[in-house]
Structures are given as structure tokens and as C-alpha cells.
Design a protein around this motif. Structure first.
Motif, PDB file in Angstrom:
ATOM      1  N   SER A 197       0.816  -1.321   0.055  1.00 24.06           N
ATOM      2  CA  SER A 197       0.100   0.060  -0.023  1.00 24.06           C
ATOM      3  C   SER A 197       0.907   1.230  -0.160  1.00 24.06           C
ATOM      4  CB  SER A 197      -0.878   0.049   1.270  1.00 24.06           C
ATOM      5  OG  SER A 197      -1.617  -0.959   1.191  1.00 24.06           O
ATOM      6  N   PHE A 198       0.473   2.372  -0.850  1.00 27.37           N
ATOM      7  CA  PHE A 198       0.988   3.581  -0.837  1.00 27.37           C
ATOM      8  C   PHE A 198      -0.089   4.734  -0.825  1.00 27.37           C
ATOM      9  CE2 PHE A 198       3.260   0.469  -3.758  1.00 27.37           C
ATOM     10  CZ  PHE A 198       4.414   0.269  -2.986  1.00 27.37           C
ATOM     11  N   SER A 199       0.560   6.012  -0.179  1.00 22.05           N
ATOM     12  CA  SER A 199      -0.253   7.041  -0.298  1.00 22.05           C
ATOM     13  C   SER A 199       0.601   8.244  -0.764  1.00 22.05           C
ATOM     14  CB  SER A 199      -0.580   7.482   1.181  1.00 22.05           C
ATOM     15  OG  SER A 199      -1.491   8.384   1.140  1.00 22.05           O
ATOM     16  N   ALA A 200      -0.196   9.186  -1.427  1.00 25.23           N
ATOM     17  CA  ALA A 200       0.549  10.228  -2.349  1.00 25.23           C
ATOM     18  C   ALA A 200       0.969  11.321  -1.305  1.00 25.23           C
ATOM     19  CB  ALA A 200      -0.092  10.851  -3.195  1.00 25.23           C
ATOM     20  N   TYR A 204       4.885  14.402  -0.259  1.00 20.35           N
ATOM     21  CA  TYR A 204       4.483  15.701  -1.032  1.00 20.35           C
ATOM     22  C   TYR A 204       3.925  15.689  -2.364  1.00 20.35           C
ATOM     23  CZ  TYR A 204       8.350  16.577   2.118  1.00 20.35           C
ATOM     24  OH  TYR A 204       9.096  16.536   3.304  1.00 20.35           O
ATOM     25  N   GLY A 205       2.888  14.790  -2.342  1.00 17.31           N
ATOM     26  CA  GLY A 205       1.729  14.725  -3.232  1.00 17.31           C
ATOM     27  C   GLY A 205       0.471  15.173  -2.627  1.00 17.31           C
ATOM     28  N   PRO A 206      -0.524  15.018  -3.645  1.00  8.49           N
ATOM     29  CA  PRO A 206      -1.903  15.381  -3.099  1.00  8.49           C
ATOM     30  C   PRO A 206      -2.414  14.189  -2.292  1.00  8.49           C
ATOM     31  CG  PRO A 206      -2.077  14.577  -5.232  1.00  8.49           C
ATOM     32  CD  PRO A 206      -0.518  14.505  -4.980  1.00  8.49           C
ATOM     33  N   LYS A 207      -3.507  14.850  -1.203  1.00  6.43           N
ATOM     34  CA  LYS A 207      -4.539  14.138  -0.686  1.00  6.43           C
ATOM     35  C   LYS A 207      -5.408  13.569  -1.431  1.00  6.43           C
ATOM     36  CE  LYS A 207      -3.611  17.202   3.374  1.00  6.43           C
ATOM     37  NZ  LYS A 207      -3.044  18.016   2.715  1.00  6.43           N
ATOM     38  N   GLY A 208      -6.002  12.481  -1.210  1.00 10.52           N
ATOM     39  CA  GLY A 208      -7.018  11.866  -1.789  1.00 10.52           C
ATOM     40  C   GLY A 208      -6.681  10.609  -2.837  1.00 10.52           C
ATOM     41  N   VAL A 209      -5.345  10.330  -2.868  1.00  8.99           N
ATOM     42  CA  VAL A 209      -4.876   9.359  -3.883  1.00  8.99           C
ATOM     43  C   VAL A 209      -3.942   8.388  -3.418  1.00  8.99           C
ATOM     44  CG1 VAL A 209      -3.245  10.978  -5.021  1.00  8.99           C
ATOM     45  CG2 VAL A 209      -3.981   8.854  -6.212  1.00  8.99           C
ATOM     46  N   GLY A 210      -3.958   7.077  -3.676  1.00  6.27           N
ATOM     47  CA  GLY A 210      -3.317   6.098  -3.222  1.00  6.27           C
ATOM     48  C   GLY A 210      -2.878   5.072  -4.195  1.00  6.27           C
ATOM     49  N   ALA A 211      -2.301   4.126  -3.920  1.00  6.57           N
ATOM     50  CA  ALA A 211      -2.009   2.843  -4.736  1.00  6.57           C
ATOM     51  C   ALA A 211      -1.838   1.429  -4.096  1.00  6.57           C
ATOM     52  CB  ALA A 211      -0.984   3.213  -5.653  1.00  6.57           C
TER      53      ALA A 211
END
Length: 383
Positions: A197-200, A204-211
Motif C-alpha cells: 500500500s502507498f499514499s501520495a 509531497y503529493g496530493p491528498k485523496g490518492v493512493g495505490a
């Protein structure tokens, strides 16, 4: 002194380069990736390009990456997806007592659905023993879930050894790498992991998106139903701008990983050194593993000063810190991680998490440590 943000483990500011990568997909290239017309094709190309970028950084196949709405969704998709896929024959899960609540609460829900979950203990540094994992494995174990680096104390788990054990036993292995991505090297072509699991917004990426990485060796059932997005593995219109931002943030983080990790580790050392100078070695306690630790996280206890008082006092000085997990930082409950580590009550009730960013400097860290020491002395002198 300007406000000092020492809560990067909770979230990070979006980098300028990341915002610039996202902006076109809010206005000019705003199409739905599922649409057949030119607007949709442009959006679909952006999603595919971003998937290719992330896959290259992680050294996996693009088709093994599913875009989600958060790290929490990725954790849930891994656990519930594996349970739906394998649960008819095997109903046992092994995890640890120090996982993020996205994993622990999912496991609790699965227990109510008839699954059996073993929650492994950790030692006083937050480390799980591989021998305990092996002893917990049963003939009906379908999944092992262990986080890479702990979000509260930073302890790094023996992921490779656990993964090798899982592979030998034919058990799926899930790793929450939300805090580790961008700080530790991750090569999914040689790491024995099936789900990751990953999270942006942690890099230093946006909230509301992961992978979610899903190794091609296994299949999981989708968590969401409705459309055929993400090869029918995650329904819902893709967050195109967020995905583009995630890819750019990951690209920047991986390119500068060694330099950034070295810098935040030096900031961490600076804070420990300043606290030692101001309070003495007996005036505070560092929680977590002494060496196997994420470089940007420092969990410190100031015995005699409760966590809420320290955090509020720091905030009045313009210094932002946290009590632990970002998802429970508004709660005054004792950290489940520190409880699992069986630390003394005075240590648990005075724990503060400082987490550092690549753009910060030593002057800021020394100032924050000096203020924390002053607050600690003042409160102790009153009692």
C-alpha cells in the motif's frame, strides 16, 4: 521564527512541481478516462503514463498497480480483497499489534465475518520477531500483513525475512509502505511481497490518492463495484489530477531519496542532541528502535509532562507536532503502538511525535527542541 511544521508523517505540503503537474487536469484536460472521445483519451493517457512512471520507480509491471483514494483504501482493499478471494478455504490472518488502524480495524471487521486473526506482540522497540510470525502460521493462514515502517515510532520491520517465510508457506503477504515509500529503497521485482500500500500525501503529493500493488501471482476481489475502471479491480472514476500529482511526487522523492533520507536523519539527530544538551540524557526518552528506524520520525517522551499539554504549548510557540497516528491525533487515548511496546505509563502519557521534512533546516529544529525543553522544565518545576 516562522511557524515550524514537524508533522510530516501526518501529511506533507504539495511541492510546486507536483502542483504544476496536476493543474492541466483540472481545466484543459478534464475528460473522464472512461470516455471514448478525445477528451477521455487524453485523460486515459495521463493515467496510463502516471502508472508507467510509478511502476518504473517500484520496478513492477504497470498492470500490477491499482490506483485508490488513499493509503487506508489500499490497506482495506488488500485485506478485504484477499479475504474474498481466499476465504472460502482459509480463514486465518496474521498481523501485528502495532499496525495502522486501517489494517487493525479491517481485521476486526473480518473477525466479525468469521475470520480468525492473530495479533502478534512486539518488543520494547516496536519490532516484531520473525520467529513469532513463523510460530503463528497455520495450515489455514491466507494472509500476513506487516507494515514496513511504523507511523508512530518509525521502527522498520524485517519485511524481507517475513516475506520469504510467507513465500515458502504459500501465504499472501501484504505490506503497508505508506511511510516507507520515498524514505527506504523499494524494489518489487526482488522483494518477496504480494500486496503493498502507498499514499501520495506522505511524499509531497496530493491528498485523496493512493495505490495498491498486487503481484501478478495472485488475484484479489475488488472492494468497490460499479464500473470497469482499473481493470475491474477498483470501480469509480479515476482522480486524474491526483494520479498525475502522485506520479510526479514519487518521481521527485525517489530521485532524491538518499539525500533527503540523510538530511532528515541529520535533523532527527540534531533534535536528539539539542534535547540532550538542554535536558540531559535522563530528561527525555526516545521511543522506537535505536537503529532500524525511518529517518524522518522521532517519538520522544517527556516524563512528567502529559502529551496534550506539550502539544498545546508547542502550538502556542508556532510549532506543530503530533501525538501519534494522524488518524487518531485528535484523540487523547493512549497510543496502541506504545501500549503494545509495553512502555511505562509515564512514558506513554508523555509521548510526542516529531516528523521532519526535506526542506527544513537545523536552526528550526534546534529552536523547536529548545522550546520543547523549556516547556518541559517549566511544567516539571510546577509539580
Amino acid at each position: 521564527m516562522n511557524p515550524i511544521y514537524l508533522d510530516h508523517a501526518a501529511t506533507t505540503p504539495v511541492r510546486t512541481e507536483v502542483l504544476e503537474a496536476m493543474l492541466p487536469y483540472f481545466t484543459g484536460t478534464f475528460g473522464n478516462p472512461s470516455s471514448l472521445h478525445a477528451f477521455g483519451r487524453e485523460a486515459r493517457i495521463a493515467v496510463s503514463r502516471s502508472r508507467d512512471t510509478l511502476a518504473g520507480l517500484l520496478n513492477c509491471a504497470p498492470g500490477e498497480l491499482i490506483f485508490t483514494g488513499s493509503g487506508t483504501e489500499s490497506d482495506n482493499a488488500a485485506l478485504f480483497g484477499a479475504a474474498a478471494q481466499f476465504g472460502a478455504e482459509r480463514k486465518h490472518i496474521v498481523t501485528t499489534q502495532v499496525e495502522h488502524h486501517a489494517v487493525l480495524h479491517a481485521c476486526e471487521r473480518l473477525e466479525r465475518a468469521g475470520f480468525d486473526v492473530t495479533y502478534l506482540p512486539v518488543d520494547e522497540t516496536g519490532l516484531v520477531r520473525v520467529e513469532d510470525v513463523e510460530a503463528a502460521v497455520r495450515g489455514d493462514t491466507m494472509l500476513i500483513s506487516v507494515m514496513y515502517g511504523n507511523n508512530e515510532v518509525g521502527t522498520v520491520q524485517p519485511i524481507r525475512q517475513i516475506g520469504e517465510l510467507a513465500r515458502e508457506r504459500g501465504i499472501a503477504f501484504h505490506v503497508d509502505a505508506v511511510q516507507a515509500f520515498g524514505m527506504l529503497p523499494i524494489d518489487l521485482s526482488e522483494l518477496p511481497v504480494d500486496l503493498m500500500s502507498f499514499s501520495a500525501h506522505k511524499l509531497y503529493g496530493p491528498k485523496g490518492v493512493g495505490a495498491l500493488y498486487v503481484n501478478k501471482r495472485i488475484a484479489i476481489q475488488p472492494l468497490l463495484y460499479g464500473g470497469s475502471q482499473e481493470r475491474k479491480r477498483r470501480a469509480g472514476t479515476e482522480n486524474v489530477a491526483g494520479i498525475a500529482g502522485f506520479a510526479k511526487a514519487a518521481e521527485l522523492a525517489v530521485a532524491a531519496r538518499q539525500d533527503n533520507a540523510r538530511h532528515v536523519a541529520e535533523l532527527r539527530g540534531c533534535m536528539i542532541g539539542t534535547l540532550t544538551r538542554e535536558l540531559g540524557a535522563d530528561g527525555f526518552t526516545v521511543n522506537g528502535h535505536p537503529s532500524d528506524v525511518l529517518p524522518h520520525i522521532l517519538n520522544v517522551s517527556f516524563p512528567g509532562v502529559d502529551t496534550e499539554t506539550m502539544l498545546m504549548s508547542l502550538d502556542l510557540e508556532g510549532i506543530a507536532a503530533a501525538s501519534g497516528s494522524a488518524c487518531t491525533s485528535g484523540s487523547l487515548e493512549l497510543s496502541h503502538v506504545l501500549r503494545a511496546m509495553k512502555l511505562p505509563d509515564a512514558v506513554m502519557r508523555s509521548a510526542v511525535r516529531f516528523s521532519f521534512g526535506y526542506s527544513q533546516n537545523f536552526e528550526q529544529i534546534r529552536y523547536a527542541a529548545e522550546k520543547a525543553a523549556t516547556i518541559s522544565r517549566r511544567i516539571r518545576n510546577r509539580s
